[in-house]
Design a protein around this motif. Structure first.
Motif, PDB file in Angstrom:
ATOM      1  N   VAL A   1      13.245  -4.045  -3.930  1.00 12.52           N
ATOM      2  CA  VAL A   1      12.336  -2.932  -3.672  1.00 12.52           C
ATOM      3  C   VAL A   1      12.597  -1.820  -4.680  1.00 12.52           C
ATOM      4  O   VAL A   1      13.741  -1.426  -4.913  1.00 12.52           O
ATOM      5  CB  VAL A   1      12.509  -2.404  -2.244  1.00 12.52           C
ATOM      6  CG1 VAL A   1      11.593  -1.204  -1.993  1.00 12.52           C
ATOM      7  CG2 VAL A   1      12.217  -3.512  -1.237  1.00 12.52           C
ATOM      8  N   ASN A   2      11.530  -1.327  -5.274  1.00  8.49           N
ATOM      9  CA  ASN A   2      11.587  -0.185  -6.183  1.00  8.49           C
ATOM     10  C   ASN A   2      11.276   1.071  -5.379  1.00  8.49           C
ATOM     11  O   ASN A   2      10.203   1.194  -4.786  1.00  8.49           O
ATOM     12  CB  ASN A   2      10.571  -0.366  -7.314  1.00  8.49           C
ATOM     13  CG  ASN A   2      10.605   0.751  -8.344  1.00  8.49           C
ATOM     14  OD1 ASN A   2      10.516   1.927  -8.009  1.00  8.49           O
ATOM     15  ND2 ASN A   2      10.709   0.383  -9.604  1.00  8.49           N
ATOM     16  N   ILE A   3      12.229   2.007  -5.329  1.00  6.47           N
ATOM     17  CA  ILE A   3      12.046   3.272  -4.626  1.00  6.47           C
ATOM     18  C   ILE A   3      12.015   4.396  -5.647  1.00  6.47           C
ATOM     19  O   ILE A   3      13.025   4.692  -6.289  1.00  6.47           O
ATOM     20  CB  ILE A   3      13.175   3.532  -3.613  1.00  6.47           C
ATOM     21  CG1 ILE A   3      13.215   2.429  -2.549  1.00  6.47           C
ATOM     22  CG2 ILE A   3      13.003   4.894  -2.947  1.00  6.47           C
ATOM     23  CD1 ILE A   3      14.297   2.617  -1.504  1.00  6.47           C
ATOM     24  N   ARG A   4      10.849   4.962  -5.853  1.00  9.93           N
ATOM     25  CA  ARG A   4      10.681   6.114  -6.736  1.00  9.93           C
ATOM     26  C   ARG A   4      11.293   5.882  -8.122  1.00  9.93           C
ATOM     27  O   ARG A   4      11.912   6.760  -8.695  1.00  9.93           O
ATOM     28  CB  ARG A   4      11.261   7.376  -6.091  1.00  9.93           C
ATOM     29  CG  ARG A   4      10.461   7.848  -4.890  1.00  9.93           C
ATOM     30  CD  ARG A   4      11.089   9.072  -4.247  1.00  9.93           C
ATOM     31  NE  ARG A   4      10.236   9.580  -3.171  1.00  9.93           N
ATOM     32  CZ  ARG A   4      10.570  10.564  -2.343  1.00  9.93           C
ATOM     33  NH1 ARG A   4      11.772  11.130  -2.460  1.00  9.93           N
ATOM     34  NH2 ARG A   4       9.756  10.971  -1.413  1.00  9.93           N
ATOM     35  N   GLY A   5      11.144   4.664  -8.640  1.00 12.01           N
ATOM     36  CA  GLY A   5      11.514   4.417 -10.025  1.00 12.01           C
ATOM     37  C   GLY A   5      12.820   3.705 -10.256  1.00 12.01           C
ATOM     38  O   GLY A   5      13.136   3.375 -11.402  1.00 12.01           O
TER      39      GLY A   5
ATOM     40  N   ASP B   1       0.799  -1.221   0.000  1.00 13.47           N
ATOM     41  CA  ASP B   1       0.000   0.000   0.000  1.00 13.47           C
ATOM     42  C   ASP B   1       0.832   1.271   0.000  1.00 13.47           C
ATOM     43  O   ASP B   1       0.280   2.363   0.116  1.00 13.47           O
ATOM     44  CB  ASP B   1      -0.923   0.028   1.221  1.00 13.47           C
ATOM     45  CG  ASP B   1      -2.042  -1.000   1.114  1.00 13.47           C
ATOM     46  OD1 ASP B   1      -2.293  -1.465  -0.003  1.00 13.47           O
ATOM     47  OD2 ASP B   1      -2.645  -1.331   2.149  1.00 13.47           O
ATOM     48  N   GLU B   2       2.136   1.157  -0.121  1.00 10.04           N
ATOM     49  CA  GLU B   2       2.978   2.350  -0.105  1.00 10.04           C
ATOM     50  C   GLU B   2       2.801   3.182  -1.371  1.00 10.04           C
ATOM     51  O   GLU B   2       2.609   2.640  -2.468  1.00 10.04           O
ATOM     52  CB  GLU B   2       4.442   1.961   0.051  1.00 10.04           C
ATOM     53  CG  GLU B   2       4.938   2.000   1.471  1.00 10.04           C
ATOM     54  CD  GLU B   2       5.017   3.417   2.007  1.00 10.04           C
ATOM     55  OE1 GLU B   2       5.065   4.363   1.211  1.00 10.04           O
ATOM     56  OE2 GLU B   2       5.027   3.565   3.227  1.00 10.04           O
ATOM     57  N   LEU B   3       2.927   4.495  -1.214  1.00 12.34           N
ATOM     58  CA  LEU B   3       2.733   5.399  -2.347  1.00 12.34           C
ATOM     59  C   LEU B   3       3.850   5.291  -3.378  1.00 12.34           C
ATOM     60  O   LEU B   3       3.592   5.335  -4.587  1.00 12.34           O
ATOM     61  CB  LEU B   3       2.649   6.845  -1.845  1.00 12.34           C
ATOM     62  CG  LEU B   3       1.359   7.253  -1.141  1.00 12.34           C
ATOM     63  CD1 LEU B   3       1.497   8.666  -0.603  1.00 12.34           C
ATOM     64  CD2 LEU B   3       0.176   7.156  -2.089  1.00 12.34           C
ATOM     65  N   ASP B   4       5.087   5.202  -2.932  1.00  7.58           N
ATOM     66  CA  ASP B   4       6.214   5.307  -3.853  1.00  7.58           C
ATOM     67  C   ASP B   4       7.173   4.126  -3.738  1.00  7.58           C
ATOM     68  O   ASP B   4       8.347   4.246  -4.065  1.00  7.58           O
ATOM     69  CB  ASP B   4       6.969   6.615  -3.611  1.00  7.58           C
ATOM     70  CG  ASP B   4       7.333   6.818  -2.149  1.00  7.58           C
ATOM     71  OD1 ASP B   4       7.005   5.943  -1.338  1.00  7.58           O
ATOM     72  OD2 ASP B   4       7.942   7.853  -1.825  1.00  7.58           O
ATOM     73  N   LEU B   5       6.656   2.977  -3.248  1.00  4.65           N
ATOM     74  CA  LEU B   5       7.466   1.771  -3.121  1.00  4.65           C
ATOM     75  C   LEU B   5       6.703   0.594  -3.713  1.00  4.65           C
ATOM     76  O   LEU B   5       5.504   0.439  -3.464  1.00  4.65           O
ATOM     77  CB  LEU B   5       7.773   1.466  -1.655  1.00  4.65           C
ATOM     78  CG  LEU B   5       8.425   2.557  -0.815  1.00  4.65           C
ATOM     79  CD1 LEU B   5       8.498   2.124   0.633  1.00  4.65           C
ATOM     80  CD2 LEU B   5       9.807   2.899  -1.339  1.00  4.65           C
TER      81      LEU B   5
ATOM     82  N   GLY C   1      17.984   4.791  -2.564  1.00  6.81           N
ATOM     83  CA  GLY C   1      17.556   4.828  -1.180  1.00  6.81           C
ATOM     84  C   GLY C   1      18.004   3.582  -0.449  1.00  6.81           C
ATOM     85  O   GLY C   1      18.821   2.802  -0.940  1.00  6.81           O
ATOM     86  N   VAL C   2      17.434   3.385   0.745  1.00  4.72           N
ATOM     87  CA  VAL C   2      17.851   2.295   1.630  1.00  4.72           C
ATOM     88  C   VAL C   2      16.623   1.599   2.196  1.00  4.72           C
ATOM     89  O   VAL C   2      15.663   2.251   2.613  1.00  4.72           O
ATOM     90  CB  VAL C   2      18.718   2.817   2.794  1.00  4.72           C
ATOM     91  CG1 VAL C   2      19.104   1.676   3.737  1.00  4.72           C
ATOM     92  CG2 VAL C   2      19.961   3.512   2.281  1.00  4.72           C
TER      93      VAL C   2
END
Length: 725
Positions: free
Chosen positions: A92-96, A65-69, A154-155
């Protein structure tokens, strides 16, 4: 429910009492303990309680349910020479950005890197065992200043449970037992955690946690149950995933403590790949697959020795952390195929075996010190906290392929990383300024032994600065800005690669001139908190601009795919890439009620030779809305997620499938019939919506006749019971 985000300024004691259920501290964003409110970046902190309430089996479920993950996990459809989904939860995809562009840590130790070639795939998400987690934190934006290479996007940091997390006040022995069932993959899970200490103030503490999960294929909404390539229901899967976590801590003195940690995990999976049956290849002769079985095993062990020093009254040093660690991770993937070879009308049996081992042995050391000093020149109560330290690690990466020639797709490589960093947290009244600087060197030393290509070694250095600032003008208005540089060194298989498949008319070659990827990121944001008779309202709005140079991408560098002109694949540096995005979040709280929601929109392009191409790894717009009620003995939760359909203008090829948008609703609740017993249940996709996630389907041909094989699960139920003692 939506995870908790860093929102406004540092909480007062009254606010802390009001927000007792909220995590207030992060250690990932700055590598120091800092209120999440006071971080000039976007940080998600998920404590163990929220992880357990979610009923998540893995990191994909947890971040759904995360917005940008997002977490990419493709349908288990592959064959003996290629396909998808062998890597499980790929990362994990973080902002693309995703894969090895995201730093993933367990107790400060890097998880093994991912690797993909043909039918072989080693992911990263399955190395995170949620049943052992004290918390999971996600930091957005380049983190190379804090951690060095790999923190380009990111991490993701998982911190495991400590003995104190299982012991109640006054206990010398305690623990918990938990059991659960999830219908989405017909899986059963069980966990037993035990902890003890030598007296209430004893120097010795210990923890032992055993957990296991056994299940089958993840459900989808396909309906064609054939045993060939027309199949859209999942291929049969059986998996077992046991794990062990053990810790011992000894207090040498009130200020000094030694800790020893051992962790072991396995995941064994057997797959009957019905969808590969009937696959036909024809290169002068015709080969038909009649049966395909896959047997995969992931195995990871980690041991670490840590020294912790804490003395708030120390004259120049108040805190120090040092850790020596060892990790051994192996992925073994065996593919057994029965085939029929037809030549000149004559058919013969032609069995095929592909056996691959990918191993990463890691040895490392890290140390970090903290010193806080008063700074009267900046104000009466102004202070600075300096953190500084060293990181060193050496990974030995090997890969051996039995059943093809050459057996080594890349040479055995020793991958060494070394870095030194310094950070200053300046607190001057309502203003916090956090500059940081790190210098890293990396070296890939390749061995020629057993490798048929030319093994090339590579080394380079990188300096990565960072500057963040927060101005807490008042409770309702706290703007912040964060600028950060980042880099990611090439992986061994990107620098060195040597494989040719004349029958399929393609080859893969290395690139000894490959440069590290570089990031230049800016995030501007505004947070606030408003209290009144109506309750408390918190909000955050932000915009980020992430630019990348020497972006690494695997491309066809020559060839047409004809027998006399085979395709040649190579990792190259694209000239640049850019991802822009905006997000807004809000949370209203009154009594036990919490209402929250948010929206995220992003847009990405890569550029090579002056030509701009959409980045398929960038997700379509997402929005969320959640409501929960927390009482002393029970709770209820509801969470809605809406994802916009993938626009054609955001897809790199007109031949790719672009799924439509969707909205899902999840419900959950818990009840404590006894003080020590907690019962929990969750229903996912309550209205049984038929939909496909872009992250799991990108690259699929729009002409595919089996799109339903890639659909997400329908309605499913998860239940669990926990007893604390």
């Amino acid at each position: 429910m939506l995870p908790l985000i860093a929102w406004a300024q540092a909480a007062s004691p009254a606010a802390a009492a009001l927000d007792a259920s909220l995590p207030l501290v992060t250690v990932t964003a700055t590598r120091t303990e800092r209120a999440v409110d006071n971080v000039p970046a976007t940080v998600t902190v998920l404590p163990a309680k929220r992880i357990e309430q979610s009923g998540a089996r893995d990191i994909k479920d947890l971040l759904n349910d995360e917005l940008d993950l997002t977490v990419r996990q493709q349908a288990t459809r592959f064959n003996a020479s290629g396909g998808t989904a062998r890597a499980g939860n790929e990362g994990v995809n973080i902002r693309g950005l995703e894969g090895n562009q995201v730093m993933m840590l367990v107790d400060g130790v890097r998880t093994p890197a991912g690797f993909t070639f043909g039918p072989i795939g080693t992911g990263r998400g399955d190395f995170l065992v949620l049943d052992t987690a004290q918390s999971v934190e996600v930091l957005r934006g380049p983190a190379s200043t804090q951690y060095g290479s790999d923190g380009l996007a990111g991490v993701v940091s998982l911190r495991t449970l400590d003995p104190a997390d299982l012991l109640k006040k006054g206990q010398t022995f305690g623990g918990f037992a938990r059991a659960g069932y999830n219908a989405v993959d017909d899986s059963y899970a069980a966990t037993l955690g035990l902890a003890g200490r030598e007296g209430l103030d004893g120097r010795w503490q210990g923890l032992l946690l055993l957990t296991t999960r056994r299940g089958h294929e993840t459900d989808n909404q396909g309906s064609v149950d054939t045993q060939d390539g027309t199949r859209t229901t999942p291929n049969p899967v059986s998996y077992r995933a046991p794990a062990v976590l053990a810790k011992v801590a000894y207090a040498l003195a009130p200020e000094h403590e030694l800790g020893l940690t051992f962790e072991s995990q396995q995941r064994k999976q057997d797959t009957e790949v019905y969808s590969a049956r009937g696959d036909v290849t024809s290169r002068g002769t015709t080969t038909t697959t009649t049966d395909l079985d896959a047997h995969d095993k992931l195995d990871r062990q980690r041991a670490s020795l840590e020294h912790r020093f804490d003395d708030e009254a120390g004259s120049w040093l108040q805190r120090a952390r040092s850790q020596v660690y060892w990790q051994d991770a192996t992925t073994h993937q065996l593919t057994l195929a029965e085939r029929t070879l037809t030549t000149a009308g004559v058919s013969t049996d032609s069995p095929q075996s592909r056996d691959y081992d990918y191993q990463q042995k890691l040895l490392g050391f890290s140390t970090q010190l903290e010193s806080t000093v008063a700074t009267p020149a900046l104000g009466a109560n102004a202070r600075q906290r300096f953190s500084y330290g060293l990181d060193w690690s050496q990974a030995k990466v090997t890969g051996e392929f039995t059943g093809i020639t050459p057996p080594k797709l890349f040479p055995d490589t020793t991958y060494t990383l070394a870095g030194a960093f310094v950070q200053d947290e300046i607190e001057a009244g309502p203003i916090s300024i956090i500059p940081g600087l790190r210098f890293d060197s990396y070296k890939l030393s390749a061995s020629q032994s057993g490798y048929t290509g030319t093994a090339v070694s590579l080394s380079d250095q990188a300096a990565t600065p960072r500057l963040g600032a927060i101005w807490r003008a008042d409770d309702a208005f706290a703007p912040y800005v964060n600028w950060a540089r980042g880099f990611r060194a090439p992986t061994p298989d990107q620098v060195n690669s040597s494989f040719a498949n004349p029958a399929q008319f393609y080859s893969s070659i290395g690139n000894p001139d490959l440069k590290a990827e570089r990031a230049n990121s800016v995030e501007l944001g505004l947070r606030g908190r408003v209290r009144g008779a109506f309750g408390q309202l918190r909000y955050q709005v932000l915009h980020y601009d992430n630019r990348y140079d020497d972006f690494i991408s695997q491309q066809v560098v020559s060839g047409t795919g004809a027998p006399t002109d085979p395709l040649v694949f190579q990792y190259i540096n694209l000239s640049k890439a850019r991802i822009l995005g905006s997000e807004a979040r809000a949370e209203w709280q009154r009594g036990g009620w919490v209402l929250n929601g948010g929206v995220a929109i992003s847009h990405g392009r890569s550029e090579a030779g002056g030509v701009k191409t959409p980045l398929d790894t960038v997700e379509p717009a997402r929005s969320t809305l959640g409501l929960r009620y927390e009482a002393a003995d029970w709770s209820l939760r509801a969470s809605a997620l809406h994802v916009q359909g993938e626009a054609r203008s955001e897809v790199s090829s007109a031949t790719y499938y672009a799924p439509t948008g969707y909205t899902t609703l999840d419900l959950g609740g818990s009840w404590k019939p006894l003080p020590a017993l907690t019962l929990q249940a969750n229903v996912s996709n309550l209205f049984d919506r038929h939909y496909t996630r872009w992250s799991d389907v990108r690259g699929l041909a729009d002409s595919s006749t089996v799109k339903d094989a890639y659909t997400a699960p329908g309605r499913s139920v998860q239940v669990a019971a926990r007893y604390d003692f």
